[in-house]
Design a protein around this motif. Sequence first.
Motif, PDB file in Angstrom:
ATOM      1  N   UNK A  19       0.850  -1.189   0.000  1.00 12.67           N
ATOM      2  CA  UNK A  19       0.000   0.000   0.000  1.00 12.67           C
ATOM      3  C   UNK A  19       0.887   1.240   0.000  1.00 12.67           C
ATOM      4  N   UNK A  20       0.513   2.222  -0.822  1.00 13.50           N
ATOM      5  CA  UNK A  20       1.250   3.480  -0.923  1.00 13.50           C
ATOM      6  C   UNK A  20       0.243   4.609  -0.720  1.00 13.50           C
ATOM      7  N   UNK A  21       0.583   5.591   0.111  1.00 12.49           N
ATOM      8  CA  UNK A  21      -0.296   6.730   0.301  1.00 12.49           C
ATOM      9  C   UNK A  21       0.558   7.984   0.423  1.00 12.49           C
ATOM     10  N   UNK A  58      -4.192  13.847  -8.445  1.00 11.75           N
ATOM     11  CA  UNK A  58      -4.516  12.745  -7.533  1.00 11.75           C
ATOM     12  C   UNK A  58      -3.429  12.572  -6.498  1.00 11.75           C
ATOM     13  N   UNK A  59      -3.815  12.038  -5.368  1.00 14.33           N
ATOM     14  CA  UNK A  59      -2.841  11.549  -4.413  1.00 14.33           C
ATOM     15  C   UNK A  59      -2.381  10.172  -4.869  1.00 14.33           C
ATOM     16  N   UNK A  60      -1.382   9.662  -4.245  1.00 18.58           N
ATOM     17  CA  UNK A  60      -0.869   8.354  -4.621  1.00 18.58           C
ATOM     18  C   UNK A  60      -1.313   7.289  -3.631  1.00 18.58           C
ATOM     19  N   UNK A  61      -2.615   7.181  -3.385  1.00 11.00           N
ATOM     20  CA  UNK A  61      -3.118   6.096  -2.552  1.00 11.00           C
ATOM     21  C   UNK A  61      -3.362   4.905  -3.463  1.00 11.00           C
ATOM     22  N   UNK A  62      -2.514   3.920  -3.326  1.00 11.59           N
ATOM     23  CA  UNK A  62      -2.604   2.745  -4.188  1.00 11.59           C
ATOM     24  C   UNK A  62      -2.425   1.491  -3.330  1.00 11.59           C
ATOM     25  N   UNK A  63      -3.225   0.485  -3.617  1.00  9.28           N
ATOM     26  CA  UNK A  63      -3.091  -0.823  -2.970  1.00  9.28           C
ATOM     27  C   UNK A  63      -2.837  -1.856  -4.051  1.00  9.28           C
ATOM     28  N   UNK A 101      -8.261  -0.055  -6.132  1.00  9.28           N
ATOM     29  CA  UNK A 101      -9.231   0.987  -6.437  1.00  9.28           C
ATOM     30  C   UNK A 101      -9.382   1.246  -7.939  1.00  9.28           C
ATOM     31  N   UNK A 102      -8.803   0.383  -8.761  1.00  8.89           N
ATOM     32  CA  UNK A 102      -8.918   0.550 -10.212  1.00  8.89           C
ATOM     33  C   UNK A 102      -8.125   1.721 -10.752  1.00  8.89           C
ATOM     34  N   UNK A 103      -7.042   2.103 -10.065  1.00  6.71           N
ATOM     35  CA  UNK A 103      -6.249   3.254 -10.487  1.00  6.71           C
ATOM     36  C   UNK A 103      -4.964   2.860 -11.208  1.00  6.71           C
ATOM     37  N   UNK A 104      -4.868   1.621 -11.621  1.00  9.32           N
ATOM     38  CA  UNK A 104      -3.685   1.167 -12.339  1.00  9.32           C
ATOM     39  C   UNK A 104      -3.796   1.633 -13.787  1.00  9.32           C
ATOM     40  N   UNK A 124      -2.762   6.189 -23.120  1.00  9.83           N
ATOM     41  CA  UNK A 124      -2.577   5.785 -21.730  1.00  9.83           C
ATOM     42  C   UNK A 124      -3.934   5.821 -21.050  1.00  9.83           C
ATOM     43  N   UNK A 125      -4.185   4.817 -20.236  1.00  5.68           N
ATOM     44  CA  UNK A 125      -5.467   4.770 -19.550  1.00  5.68           C
ATOM     45  C   UNK A 125      -5.492   3.687 -18.504  1.00  5.68           C
ATOM     46  N   UNK A 126      -6.643   3.535 -17.873  1.00  9.39           N
ATOM     47  CA  UNK A 126      -6.779   2.556 -16.812  1.00  9.39           C
ATOM     48  C   UNK A 126      -6.832   1.145 -17.377  1.00  9.39           C
ATOM     49  N   UNK A 127      -6.163   0.231 -16.668  1.00  8.27           N
ATOM     50  CA  UNK A 127      -6.149  -1.186 -17.019  1.00  8.27           C
ATOM     51  C   UNK A 127      -6.411  -1.995 -15.758  1.00  8.27           C
ATOM     52  N   UNK A 128      -6.895  -3.219 -15.910  1.00 12.02           N
ATOM     53  CA  UNK A 128      -7.150  -4.060 -14.741  1.00 12.02           C
ATOM     54  C   UNK A 128      -5.879  -4.751 -14.249  1.00 12.02           C
TER      55      UNK A 128
END
Length: 172
Positions: A19-21, A58-63, A101-104, A124-128
């Motif tokens: 997790x990154x925040x 955006x912030x960098x909240x990523x899991x 959160x689908x932010x990849x 460039x765009x969102x991918x699963x």
Amino acid sequence: MLFRSLLRYGGEYRRLFIAINIAPPRVGNFSFNSLLAFAADNPYQQTLVVDPATGKTLGLERDYSANEAGAYLQDDWKVNTRLTIDAGIRWDYFGGPSERYGKLSSITFGQGTTFAEQLANASAGQVSSLFHAQKTNFSPRVGLAYDPFGDGKSSIRAGFSLSYEPIHGLTL
């Protein structure tokens, strides 16, 4: 008592997670070619994290998470008191990383018959997930152990195997 065959098997499963925040930068990150360029307020690059759908910062909240699994089957054959032969197979699976959160996001190649055309039409765009994981990573193993004098004090060993490993840099 002399065994003729010893069958071994096993498996493993790992779910990797990080997790990154980090708070969003207001104006982005600037890069300069030199100290003089910095003093002159002349950056060569500005980087800003934005939502591809809205363009807002955006912030960098990523899991991030990824799944890995493996299984093996091996048989040891005792040919006689001096020679043992081993044969086995291993299967490895290294899943592509995904984001909770689908932010990849990543590059998606566009239409075209050549790589240059597909790259020119890319976006460039969102991918699963970053890639489609291979499910056919089977690797053989063979080996032997030989006691040349039959006294249990010396041995000659040989072996061969193929191995798969995760893509470098994807260890979460």
